[in-house]
Design an enzyme around this catalytic site. Structure first.
Site, PDB file in Angstrom:
ATOM      1  N   HIS A 315      59.790  -2.275  22.075  1.00 47.20           N
ATOM      2  CA  HIS A 315      60.114  -1.959  23.195  1.00 47.20           C
ATOM      3  C   HIS A 315      60.033  -2.893  24.238  1.00 47.20           C
ATOM      4  O   HIS A 315      58.539  -4.221  24.296  1.00 47.20           O
ATOM      5  CB  HIS A 315      59.919  -0.933  24.426  1.00 47.20           C
ATOM      6  CG  HIS A 315      60.879  -0.242  25.658  1.00 47.20           C
ATOM      7  ND1 HIS A 315      60.718  -1.227  26.144  1.00 47.20           N
ATOM      8  CD2 HIS A 315      61.769   0.517  25.817  1.00 47.20           C
ATOM      9  CE1 HIS A 315      61.655  -0.718  27.831  1.00 47.20           C
ATOM     10  NE2 HIS A 315      62.225   0.097  27.042  1.00 47.20           N
ATOM     11  N   ASP A 372      64.352   6.179  20.882  1.00 49.47           N
ATOM     12  CA  ASP A 372      65.559   6.245  20.061  1.00 49.47           C
ATOM     13  C   ASP A 372      65.174   6.266  19.093  1.00 49.47           C
ATOM     14  O   ASP A 372      66.221   7.152  17.953  1.00 49.47           O
ATOM     15  CB  ASP A 372      66.573   5.284  20.622  1.00 49.47           C
ATOM     16  CG  ASP A 372      67.048   4.175  21.182  1.00 49.47           C
ATOM     17  OD1 ASP A 372      67.113   3.383  21.442  1.00 49.47           O
ATOM     18  OD2 ASP A 372      67.990   5.023  22.156  1.00 49.47           O
TER      19      ASP A 372
HETATM   20  C1  SDX Z   1      66.548   0.910  24.223  1.00 51.96           C
HETATM   21  O1  SDX Z   1      64.716  -1.809  28.267  1.00 51.96           O
HETATM   22  C2  SDX Z   1      65.241  -1.007  27.887  1.00 51.96           C
HETATM   23  O2  SDX Z   1      64.416  -0.465  29.020  1.00 51.96           O
HETATM   24  C3  SDX Z   1      65.784  -0.277  26.919  1.00 51.96           C
HETATM   25  C4  SDX Z   1      65.742   1.072  26.808  1.00 51.96           C
HETATM   26  C5  SDX Z   1      66.425   2.279  27.750  1.00 51.96           C
HETATM   27  O3  SDX Z   1      66.430   3.345  28.116  1.00 51.96           O
HETATM   28  O4  SDX Z   1      67.320   1.756  28.586  1.00 51.96           O
HETATM   29  O5  SDX Z   1      64.950   1.644  26.765  1.00 51.96           O
HETATM   30  C6  SDX Z   1      66.866   1.880  25.250  1.00 51.96           C
HETATM   31  O6  SDX Z   1      66.860   0.199  23.956  1.00 51.96           O
HETATM   32  C7  SDX Z   1      65.627   1.439  23.351  1.00 51.96           C
HETATM   33  C8  SDX Z   1      64.887  -0.050  22.353  1.00 51.96           C
HETATM   34  C9  SDX Z   1      65.731   0.442  21.387  1.00 51.96           C
HETATM   35  N1  SDX Z   1      65.890  -0.601  20.384  1.00 51.96           N
HETATM   36  C10 SDX Z   1      65.471  -0.329  18.587  1.00 51.96           C
HETATM   37  O7  SDX Z   1      64.995   0.769  18.821  1.00 51.96           O
HETATM   38  C11 SDX Z   1      65.535  -1.628  18.017  1.00 51.96           C
HETATM   39  C12 SDX Z   1      64.554  -2.529  17.423  1.00 51.96           C
HETATM   40  N2  SDX Z   1      63.364  -2.901  18.102  1.00 51.96           N
HETATM   41  C13 SDX Z   1      63.133  -4.286  18.575  1.00 51.96           C
HETATM   42  O8  SDX Z   1      64.763  -4.871  18.244  1.00 51.96           O
HETATM   43  C14 SDX Z   1      63.154  -5.251  20.052  1.00 51.96           C
HETATM   44  O9  SDX Z   1      61.663  -4.083  19.999  1.00 51.96           O
HETATM   45  C15 SDX Z   1      63.324  -4.788  21.043  1.00 51.96           C
HETATM   46  C16 SDX Z   1      65.155  -5.033  21.170  1.00 51.96           C
HETATM   47  C17 SDX Z   1      63.903  -3.210  21.195  1.00 51.96           C
HETATM   48  C18 SDX Z   1      62.696  -5.542  22.281  1.00 51.96           C
HETATM   49  O10 SDX Z   1      62.934  -7.216  21.797  1.00 51.96           O
HETATM   50  P1  SDX Z   1      61.691  -8.143  22.090  1.00 51.96           P
HETATM   51  O11 SDX Z   1      61.306  -7.501  23.417  1.00 51.96           O
HETATM   52  O12 SDX Z   1      63.200  -9.177  22.288  1.00 51.96           O
HETATM   53  O13 SDX Z   1      60.653  -8.546  21.681  1.00 51.96           O
HETATM   54  P2  SDX Z   1      61.045  -9.032  20.170  1.00 51.96           P
HETATM   55  O14 SDX Z   1      62.843  -8.932  19.110  1.00 51.96           O
HETATM   56  O15 SDX Z   1      61.050 -10.957  20.229  1.00 51.96           O
HETATM   57  O16 SDX Z   1      59.758  -8.685  19.047  1.00 51.96           O
HETATM   58  C19 SDX Z   1      58.197  -8.867  19.209  1.00 51.96           C
HETATM   59  C20 SDX Z   1      57.784  -9.385  18.021  1.00 51.96           C
HETATM   60  C21 SDX Z   1      58.979 -10.209  17.516  1.00 51.96           C
HETATM   61  O17 SDX Z   1      57.912 -11.170  16.238  1.00 51.96           O
HETATM   62  P3  SDX Z   1      57.206 -12.347  16.421  1.00 51.96           P
HETATM   63  O18 SDX Z   1      59.047 -13.005  16.319  1.00 51.96           O
HETATM   64  O19 SDX Z   1      56.303 -12.451  17.703  1.00 51.96           O
HETATM   65  O20 SDX Z   1      55.887 -12.216  15.264  1.00 51.96           O
HETATM   66  O21 SDX Z   1      57.907  -8.113  17.592  1.00 51.96           O
HETATM   67  C22 SDX Z   1      58.309  -8.073  16.552  1.00 51.96           C
HETATM   68  C23 SDX Z   1      59.553  -9.107  16.427  1.00 51.96           C
HETATM   69  O22 SDX Z   1      60.293  -9.421  14.583  1.00 51.96           O
HETATM   70  N3  SDX Z   1      59.279  -6.478  16.676  1.00 51.96           N
HETATM   71  C24 SDX Z   1      59.729  -5.877  15.115  1.00 51.96           C
HETATM   72  C25 SDX Z   1      60.126  -4.453  16.228  1.00 51.96           C
HETATM   73  N4  SDX Z   1      60.946  -5.050  17.664  1.00 51.96           N
HETATM   74  C26 SDX Z   1      60.005  -6.043  17.511  1.00 51.96           C
HETATM   75  N5  SDX Z   1      59.167  -5.580  14.094  1.00 51.96           N
HETATM   76  C27 SDX Z   1      59.601  -4.775  13.460  1.00 51.96           C
HETATM   77  N6  SDX Z   1      60.592  -4.078  13.674  1.00 51.96           N
HETATM   78  C28 SDX Z   1      60.515  -3.848  15.605  1.00 51.96           C
HETATM   79  N7  SDX Z   1      61.623  -2.749  15.173  1.00 51.96           N
END
Ligand code: SDX
Length: 431
Positions: A315, A372
């Site tokens: 998140h 989620d």
């Molecule tokens: C919602 O914002 C809100 O409040 C949203 C929400 C709401 O109520 O409105 O809470 C609802 O959207 C919840 C999130 C649902 N999405 C997912 O579950 C999809 C999977 N998660 C991600 O794609 C990610 O964690 C996000 C999109 C939720 C957050 O992305 P960020 O903040 O841009 O973080 P990032 O993608 O830059 O990740 C940081 C690091 C990365 O590694 P590095 O590049 O630093 O080496 O963490 C890793 C990412 O690769 N990472 C994951 C991961 N999520 C982040 N690695 C594996 N699996 C994951 N799920």
């Protein structure tokens, strides 16, 4: 004198005020940054950028705190109905009995959808994703409710004030969106489209519209209604997430409420945002069909060269447990137990959570289950098709979007228009 921040640039020193919120969050006020320094900020994804001051929702990502107008979501789930929480978000306080009765009556007055709009709905193919259908229908509401869209900034001939129109737009959306959402479910299931049962409370009515079958006496299942009430409250608002910021920025151009929320529905559809609840179940089914080899998928999620992500994990704000995930996980156990359902993917989800929370990669990157991760398991238990999961998210988020849009307009926020750093070709002439 409040706090301030100093920036040294090009041999000069600049001071900017620091603003502090009611929960002691602090921000540098850079309203004058460009005019004083010629600089802008660069912050892809707005990870460090606040675009408004809001009184609606507070979340503390480090400590896993989520409150609507000061009330914890846990307490609201236990003691209040979704419609009372909707009133709280939109109007700032919990309603009195009289206030909630009036809101419920006004919603019942509007609980019809124009038959021509139903024709538009019927023209969509059965294969159409319900989020795309709902974004279109919500935008189409404009055509059937012109009073609130074309003259929102002017006194119209009927003499209604902007406040009246805002109220009318609000109750129309609270009344019509659940009907249109239930239609998308009923179309997938091949059931005839129905309308509100005005003898029922708001959430009871949502369950009725979704699950009532023709020529069968509808028997309300309180387990389903209580689970829906909890899920809708937990999804009701979440400060400046992607779709809510979309609603605010579209509304800041003076586009109407329905057009702004139609844009928010599209933003929520994305699999990185609200679309994740559908993606989680698809992921769990993929793992189950691949011999439940959890270690394989945990390793894929950690592998930079592999596009696979652990959906439902991570998140932007929560670097600890998403408090909603904890409540939903408990509710999932309860609902499956009460309905006597044994769903193997719940066990897979729990095993993934346990392994990930003890894995260095997830610990170091502070990746926890988010809202989620478990919600789809409850929707599945309620007999809701996977492609409807994000619709259930939107159904909950409607009052939050209305509240945020209203606050943006009441606060007279300027039109949203970020800047950029240009890095394309410098001037050249056609040879
Ligand atoms: C919602 O914002 C809100 O409040 C949203 C929400 C709401 O109520 O409105 O809470 C609802 O959207 C919840 C999130 C649902 N999405 C997912 O579950 C999809 C999977 N998660 C991600 O794609 C990610 O964690 C996000 C999109 C939720 C957050 O992305 P960020 O903040 O841009 O973080 P990032 O993608 O830059 O990740 C940081 C690091 C990365 O590694 P590095 O590049 O630093 O080496 O963490 C890793 C990412 O690769 N990472 C994951 C991961 N999520 C982040 N690695 C594996 N699996 C994951 N799920």
């Amino acid at each position: 004198m409040g706090k301030s921040a100093k920036i040294e640039f090009d041999g000069k020193s600049y001071t900017f005020p620091v603003i502090t919120g009611s929960e002691n969050e602090e921000a540098i006020d850079i309203n004058q940054l460009r005019s004083e320094t010629g600089l802008i900020t660069y912050d892809p994804g707005y990870k460090n950028t606040g675009h408004c001051i809001s009184e609606i929702t507070y979340l503390d990502g480090e400590n896993g705190v989520l409150r609507y107008r000061g009330y914890s979501v846990d307490e609201l789930c236990q003691k209040k109905s979704f419609l009372e929480v909707a009133y709280l978000l939109i109007y700032g306080d919990l309603p009195t009995n009289l206030e909630i009765q009036k809101l419920q009556e006004d919603i019942r007055e509007e609980a019809l959808v124009d038959e021509d709009l139903k024709q538009i709905f019927k023209s969509f193919p059965k294969s159409a994703h319900p989020m795309g259908v709902l974004s279109s229908l919500t935008s189409a509401l404009i055509a059937f409710n012109p009073l609130n869209e074309t003259k929102i900034s002017l006194k119209d001939s009927a003499g209604t004030t902007e406040k009246d129109k805002m109220y009318l737009s609000t109750i129309r959306l609270l009344a019509k969106f659940p009907i249109m959402s239930s239609w998308t479910l009923r179309k997938i299931k091949g059931l005839p489209l129905n309308y509100s049962n005005n003898n029922l409370e708001y959430t009871e009515n949502i369950a009725y519209m979704m699950f009532a079958k023709p020529n069968q006496d509808y028997k309300q299942n309180d387990i389903i209604v209580n689970a829906l009430n909890t899920l809708l409250i937990l999804h009701a608002d979440h400060e400046q997430n992607c779709s809510t910021s979309t609603v605010r920025i579209v509304g800041s151009s003076y586009a109407g409420l329905y057009a702004s929320i139609s844009a928010g529905i599209s933003a929520l559809w994305g699999r990185l945002h609200g679309g994740a609840n559908q993606a989680v179940i698809e992921m769990l089914e993929l793992i189950k069909n691949d011999g439940s080899d959890i270690d394989k998928y945990i390793n894929k999620a950690k592998d930079k060269s592999d596009p696979f992500r652990l959906m439902g994990f991570g998140h932007r704000v929560y670097k600890n447990f998403d408090p909603r995930a904890k409540i939903i996980k408990k509710a999932a156990d309860q609902v499956l137990n009460d309905l006597g359902i044994d769903d193997p993917i719940l066990e897979i989800a729990k095993s993934i959570e346990e392994k990930a929370l003890n894995d260095e990669y997830f610990i170091e990157k502070k990746l926890y289950p988010n809202v989620d991760f478990y919600s789809g398991i409850i929707y599945r238990a309620l007999g809701i098709p996977t492609e409807m999961f994000t619709v259930m998210f939107a159904l909950g988020r409607i009052p939050g979007w209305i509240a945020q849009w209203k606050e943006m307009r009441d606060s007279k926020n300027p039109i949203g228009r970020p800047r950029q750093i240009y890095n394309g070709p410098t001037h050249r002439s056609i040879s």
